[in-house]
Design a protein around this motif. Structure first.
Motif, short mmCIF file in Angstrom:
data_model
loop_
_atom_site.label_atom_id
_atom_site.label_comp_id
_atom_site.label_asym_id
_atom_site.label_seq_id
_atom_site.Cartn_x
_atom_site.Cartn_y
_atom_site.Cartn_z
N ALA A 81 0.90 -1.23 -0.01
CA ALA A 81 -0.06 0.07 0.16
C ALA A 81 0.86 1.28 -0.03
O ALA A 81 0.19 2.42 -0.47
CB ALA A 81 -0.82 -0.22 1.28
N ALA A 82 2.19 1.11 0.38
CA ALA A 82 3.04 2.44 0.32
C ALA A 82 3.39 2.93 -1.05
O ALA A 82 3.54 2.11 -1.79
CB ALA A 82 4.32 2.03 0.98
N PRO A 83 3.26 4.28 -1.44
CA PRO A 83 3.26 4.76 -2.84
C PRO A 83 4.42 4.61 -3.22
O PRO A 83 4.64 4.13 -4.49
CB PRO A 83 3.06 6.13 -2.22
CG PRO A 83 2.05 6.20 -1.12
CD PRO A 83 2.42 5.35 -0.33
N ARG A 84 5.82 4.61 -2.50
CA ARG A 84 6.94 4.38 -3.21
C ARG A 84 7.24 2.79 -3.54
O ARG A 84 7.88 2.77 -4.42
CB ARG A 84 7.97 4.55 -2.05
CG ARG A 84 8.20 4.01 -1.05
CD ARG A 84 9.14 4.37 -0.06
NE ARG A 84 9.47 3.61 1.33
CZ ARG A 84 10.11 2.59 1.41
NH1 ARG A 84 11.01 2.32 0.60
NH2 ARG A 84 10.37 1.97 2.53
N VAL A 85 6.51 1.93 -2.81
CA VAL A 85 6.63 0.52 -3.29
C VAL A 85 5.64 0.32 -4.37
O VAL A 85 6.14 -0.39 -5.41
CB VAL A 85 5.98 -0.63 -2.19
CG1 VAL A 85 6.20 -1.86 -2.54
CG2 VAL A 85 7.05 -0.37 -0.80
N ARG A 86 4.60 0.82 -4.46
CA ARG A 86 3.83 0.83 -5.79
C ARG A 86 4.40 1.19 -7.01
O ARG A 86 4.29 0.78 -8.15
CB ARG A 86 2.32 1.49 -5.62
CG ARG A 86 1.78 0.68 -4.23
CD ARG A 86 0.17 1.16 -4.05
NE ARG A 86 -0.71 0.78 -5.13
CZ ARG A 86 -1.30 -0.23 -5.18
NH1 ARG A 86 -1.29 -1.16 -3.93
NH2 ARG A 86 -2.38 -0.76 -6.32
N GLU A 87 5.10 2.66 -6.71
CA GLU A 87 5.70 3.24 -7.76
C GLU A 87 6.87 2.08 -8.42
O GLU A 87 7.17 2.22 -9.70
CB GLU A 87 6.33 4.54 -7.33
CG GLU A 87 5.01 5.53 -7.19
CD GLU A 87 5.67 6.99 -6.31
OE1 GLU A 87 6.92 6.92 -6.02
OE2 GLU A 87 4.87 7.41 -6.05
#
Length: 240
Positions: A194-200
């Protein structure tokens, strides 16, 4: 089974190989505790740019008019990319000559030169070749369009409803891992996804971030196993 021993397994390892190999060294159902998905890679159908086809319908028509003359590469017998070809062949009622390679990277030079005419490949490998104009993308195999190829339709959109193939990765633990431990790890994985940096970062790799509960992953693997078992049986695929 202490919660510190995990494995990242692919769709091929958990749902395809068990249907092809008679003597598997592991049981995907009974030897593992299911934790959750974390990444799904779209597969993309690409052709040599000199091919007179711009979409899936035209490829099907070309194959019918040139029976036995469309050579289609894959990353190996029994790979999800090979099975994507078999699904297309079966659904469209066409003849495609399978040319297995040791991997998609090895096949692209032959596709670009015209020695083979088409192939399915995972998006990260295919995208640079598409962007460089070395191959032409006709469709993606996911249920919805890829963010990296927003102008390329899905095969379902191209006239084959229900056609969906992905190369996915998920986490598993040994079968006797405590349910409470599995639940905790699954929640941690979902939180990380769910963390934006991981998804990116996952998106940069050409995949889509995905999370699921242990029960959802188990149901998903069961459905995928049944789907591929039918494709493999119908196509008469055996392990090499």
């Amino acid at each position: 089974p202490d919660g510190y021993t995990l494995v990242c397994a692919s769709s091929s390892a958990m749902t395809v190989l068990p249907a092809i190999r008679k003597n598997m060294p592991y049981d995907p159902v009974n030897d593992f505790a299911y934790i959750g998905n974390f990444a799904i890679f779209p597969n993309v159908l690409v052709v040599n740019p000199q091919m007179p086809v711009r979409n899936v319908k035209e490829l099907v028509e070309f194959a019918r008019a040139n029976k036995g003359k469309v050579n289609m590469a894959s990353a190996g017998v029994g790979s999800t990319l090979h099975l994507s070809m078999e699904m297309l062949r079966s659904r469209a009622g066409i003849t495609l000559v399978h040319v297995p390679y040791k991997g998609g990277v090895q096949a692209f030079p032959d596709l670009a030169s015209g020695q083979i005419q088409a192939m399915f490949e995972i998006l990260p490998t295919a995208l640079p070749n598409i962007q460089a104009g070395k191959v032409r993308a006709l469709a993606v195999t996911t249920a919805k369009r890829s963010l990296q190829l927003a102008d390329v339709p899905t095969i379902a959109e191209a006239g084959m409803p229900g056609f969906e193939v992905t190369t996915w990765y998920a986490l598993f633990a040994p079968a006797k891992t405590a349910p409470s431990t599995v639940a905790r790890i699954s929640a941690d994985v979902a939180g990380a996804i769910a963390a934006p940096r991981v998804r990116e970062r996952i998106a940069q790799l050409g995949a889509e971030a995905a999370s699921s509960s242990p029960a959802q992953l188990a149901a998903f693997v069961k459905a995928e196993t049944a789907k591929w078992a039918k494709v493999i049986t119908d196509a008469g695929i055996v392990a090499e």
